[in-house]
Design a protein around this motif. Sequence first.
Motif, PDB file in Angstrom:
ATOM      1  N   VAL A  76      14.295  46.349  28.904  1.00 36.21           N
ATOM      2  CA  VAL A  76      15.469  45.710  29.518  1.00 36.21           C
ATOM      3  C   VAL A  76      15.066  45.021  30.821  1.00 36.21           C
ATOM      4  N   ILE A  77      14.229  45.697  31.606  1.00 34.58           N
ATOM      5  CA  ILE A  77      13.781  45.095  32.870  1.00 34.58           C
ATOM      6  C   ILE A  77      12.936  43.847  32.591  1.00 34.58           C
ATOM      7  N   ARG A  78      12.084  43.935  31.581  1.00 32.10           N
ATOM      8  CA  ARG A  78      11.198  42.800  31.294  1.00 32.10           C
ATOM      9  C   ARG A  78      11.951  41.623  30.659  1.00 32.10           C
ATOM     10  N   THR A  79      12.926  41.910  29.796  1.00 27.04           N
ATOM     11  CA  THR A  79      13.551  40.828  29.017  1.00 27.04           C
ATOM     12  C   THR A  79      14.949  40.448  29.505  1.00 27.04           C
ATOM     13  N   ARG A  80      15.585  41.318  30.294  1.00 28.95           N
ATOM     14  CA  ARG A  80      16.990  41.134  30.697  1.00 28.95           C
ATOM     15  C   ARG A  80      17.889  40.915  29.485  1.00 28.95           C
ATOM     16  N   ASN A  81      17.557  41.586  28.411  1.00 30.02           N
ATOM     17  CA  ASN A  81      18.324  41.488  27.172  1.00 30.02           C
ATOM     18  C   ASN A  81      19.538  42.431  27.264  1.00 30.02           C
ATOM     19  N   ILE A  82      20.720  41.841  27.339  1.00 31.97           N
ATOM     20  CA  ILE A  82      21.935  42.621  27.581  1.00 31.97           C
ATOM     21  C   ILE A  82      22.285  43.521  26.407  1.00 31.97           C
ATOM     22  N   SER A  83      22.071  43.020  25.179  1.00 32.13           N
ATOM     23  CA  SER A  83      22.470  43.873  24.058  1.00 32.13           C
ATOM     24  C   SER A  83      21.526  45.074  23.962  1.00 32.13           C
ATOM     25  N   LEU A  84      20.266  44.865  24.311  1.00 34.61           N
ATOM     26  CA  LEU A  84      19.334  45.996  24.404  1.00 34.61           C
ATOM     27  C   LEU A  84      19.786  46.964  25.509  1.00 34.61           C
ATOM     28  N   ALA A  85      20.218  46.407  26.622  1.00 35.42           N
ATOM     29  CA  ALA A  85      20.678  47.255  27.735  1.00 35.42           C
ATOM     30  C   ALA A  85      21.842  48.134  27.288  1.00 35.42           C
ATOM     31  N   ARG A  86      22.724  47.560  26.473  1.00 32.36           N
ATOM     32  CA  ARG A  86      23.877  48.356  26.015  1.00 32.36           C
ATOM     33  C   ARG A  86      23.454  49.447  25.025  1.00 32.36           C
ATOM     34  N   GLN A  87      22.345  49.202  24.316  1.00 30.50           N
ATOM     35  CA  GLN A  87      21.859  50.218  23.367  1.00 30.50           C
ATOM     36  C   GLN A  87      21.459  51.524  24.062  1.00 30.50           C
ATOM     37  N   LEU A  88      21.101  51.415  25.341  1.00 31.80           N
ATOM     38  CA  LEU A  88      20.730  52.651  26.032  1.00 31.80           C
ATOM     39  C   LEU A  88      21.893  53.645  26.059  1.00 31.80           C
ATOM     40  N   PRO A 105      30.438  45.233  36.961  1.00 34.09           N
ATOM     41  CA  PRO A 105      30.029  46.299  37.883  1.00 34.09           C
ATOM     42  C   PRO A 105      29.568  47.556  37.143  1.00 34.09           C
ATOM     43  N   PRO A 106      28.484  48.167  37.622  1.00 28.33           N
ATOM     44  CA  PRO A 106      27.962  49.380  36.979  1.00 28.33           C
ATOM     45  C   PRO A 106      28.804  50.590  37.363  1.00 28.33           C
ATOM     46  N   HIS A 107      29.753  50.981  36.494  1.00 24.47           N
ATOM     47  CA  HIS A 107      30.612  52.123  36.821  1.00 24.47           C
ATOM     48  C   HIS A 107      29.772  53.393  36.914  1.00 24.47           C
ATOM     49  N   PRO A 108      30.068  54.201  37.901  1.00 28.00           N
ATOM     50  CA  PRO A 108      29.311  55.440  38.045  1.00 28.00           C
ATOM     51  C   PRO A 108      29.601  56.378  36.876  1.00 28.00           C
ATOM     52  N   SER A 141      16.203  55.376  40.899  1.00 24.93           N
ATOM     53  CA  SER A 141      16.448  56.096  39.637  1.00 24.93           C
ATOM     54  C   SER A 141      15.139  56.418  38.924  1.00 24.93           C
ATOM     55  N   LEU A 142      14.224  55.459  38.932  1.00 26.03           N
ATOM     56  CA  LEU A 142      12.959  55.651  38.207  1.00 26.03           C
ATOM     57  C   LEU A 142      12.103  56.719  38.874  1.00 26.03           C
ATOM     58  N   GLU A 143      12.168  56.789  40.196  1.00 30.09           N
ATOM     59  CA  GLU A 143      11.455  57.875  40.871  1.00 30.09           C
ATOM     60  C   GLU A 143      12.055  59.221  40.495  1.00 30.09           C
ATOM     61  N   ARG A 144      13.378  59.243  40.448  1.00 32.36           N
ATOM     62  CA  ARG A 144      14.078  60.479  40.110  1.00 32.36           C
ATOM     63  C   ARG A 144      13.723  60.935  38.688  1.00 32.36           C
ATOM     64  N   VAL A 176      20.010  55.078  31.867  1.00 33.17           N
ATOM     65  CA  VAL A 176      21.218  54.280  31.621  1.00 33.17           C
ATOM     66  C   VAL A 176      21.636  53.545  32.888  1.00 33.17           C
ATOM     67  N   SER A 177      21.524  54.216  34.005  1.00 32.08           N
ATOM     68  CA  SER A 177      21.951  53.581  35.247  1.00 32.08           C
ATOM     69  C   SER A 177      21.050  52.379  35.592  1.00 32.08           C
ATOM     70  N   VAL A 178      19.769  52.470  35.261  1.00 32.13           N
ATOM     71  CA  VAL A 178      18.867  51.315  35.439  1.00 32.13           C
ATOM     72  C   VAL A 178      19.335  50.153  34.558  1.00 32.13           C
ATOM     73  N   ALA A 179      19.652  50.462  33.305  1.00 34.59           N
ATOM     74  CA  ALA A 179      20.096  49.410  32.379  1.00 34.59           C
ATOM     75  C   ALA A 179      21.408  48.784  32.853  1.00 34.59           C
ATOM     76  N   ARG A 180      22.310  49.626  33.366  1.00 34.89           N
ATOM     77  CA  ARG A 180      23.607  49.097  33.830  1.00 34.89           C
ATOM     78  C   ARG A 180      23.446  48.151  35.007  1.00 34.89           C
ATOM     79  N   ARG A 181      22.472  48.459  35.844  1.00 35.83           N
ATOM     80  CA  ARG A 181      22.212  47.566  36.983  1.00 35.83           C
ATOM     81  C   ARG A 181      21.732  46.203  36.500  1.00 35.83           C
ATOM     82  N   VAL A 182      20.928  46.215  35.450  1.00 37.51           N
ATOM     83  CA  VAL A 182      20.465  44.931  34.901  1.00 37.51           C
ATOM     84  C   VAL A 182      21.653  44.157  34.317  1.00 37.51           C
ATOM     85  N   ILE A 183      22.531  44.884  33.613  1.00 33.38           N
ATOM     86  CA  ILE A 183      23.741  44.229  33.081  1.00 33.38           C
ATOM     87  C   ILE A 183      24.537  43.608  34.229  1.00 33.38           C
ATOM     88  N   PHE A 184      24.634  44.343  35.305  1.00 32.43           N
ATOM     89  CA  PHE A 184      25.366  43.859  36.478  1.00 32.43           C
ATOM     90  C   PHE A 184      24.750  42.563  37.016  1.00 32.43           C
TER      91      PHE A 184
END
Lengths: 218, 218
Positions: B138-150, B212-215, B89-92, B198-206
Amino acid sequence: MREAYQDQLDQLADALARMCEMDATAIELATKALLDADLTLAEQVIGDDAKIDEARSDCEEHAFALLALQAPVAGDLRNVISAIHAAESLERMGDLALHVAKAARRRHPQPVLPDEVRPYFVEMGRVAVELAKQAEQVIRTRNISLARQLEEADDEMDDLHRHLFTVLMQQSWPHGLPAAVDITLLGRFYERFADHAVSVARRVIFVVTGEPPHPTND
Amino acid sequence: MREAYQDQLDQLADALARMCEMDATAIELATKALLDADLTLAEQVIGDDAKIDEARSDCEEHAFALLALQAPVAGDLRNVISAIHAAESLERMGDLALHVAKAARRRHPQPVLPDEVRPYFVEMGRVAVELAKQAEQVIRTRNISLARQLEEADDEMDDLHRHLFTVLMQQSWPHGLPAAVDITLLGRFYERFADHAVSVARRVIFVVTGEPPHPTND
């Protein structure tokens, strides 16, 4: 153990090949829905997308189980990782077919495509179906020369896409801006569909030959 | 062994976080190039994309080595698989910034954007940079509430994108069709950039919650 492993790997490849079939059907029907302003077909593609999403989820679970239980290395590991990437591309191809179907539904009962651009979408649809079917064969047979042929079909798609824009940019375009915006996005959806099919084939080439799959940036 | 493993996992997360930074810079400069018709900036983004591609390749090799040498299971395995997806995703996202920069270069020295739509791109650029930076956190902290903010920032992007189309579809659009086609595609690039963040953040939530990260199907 080795045999059970090979069995699971074959099942995974089979699941991916079936995703290709689903994508081929989705883009074939979506194109027909677009060309004929056929709402029933459009709804069918839209409804069936959940099955492609589910198939992707299954593939990923399958790959996950393989990694956890068999801890493959080297070529076998590469194979499973490639399957995870392929499942992602194949799901995305389903999404792109879905977008085409949604465009047909949004404008129904009006046709989305003016006559001048219909032939481009007939051809882009044909090439997209061909690419999905070729990707299926590549996954089933691991035939490298077939995998390389996908690049040719993708070139054909790029040519069609470029010519479509030439038509769109003609001073004399009489169909208004909303039609042009629709066609711009639709052209992009077919082009991306083709890119993802190529990326699946490149991953297979990588697994078989070790040749890294260069990103396309498209 | 366990410690070495955790170390490698941290390094992988760090590599992904740095990809987020590169994406944030790329979309920030690309937006500036677009708004100011700045060819030098556009060229910089275009030249730097190879570094993002390379970073993705490195992440993938790193993940591959982790899987081959450590054979992780359960949560650790999920973590590594998610990293592989995130790198994709990040490359994209880098590619999408590249597309924006290429649009600026293609029309140079002409500006791509008529005045009416500039504010939308100022805002879409701001939100895109914010999303890439949030993904990094989100990647650095694995903070879920931050991940949801995306998701909220992504909703903002979708709103901007929708309003942009409203402006484009106005009967009175005086800037011709080529400008409309450019803007249609540019709007799509920003929207997709946001979807990938968002998809990166959802993967961290997962990884953290097992949800599961819904498409997105976008």
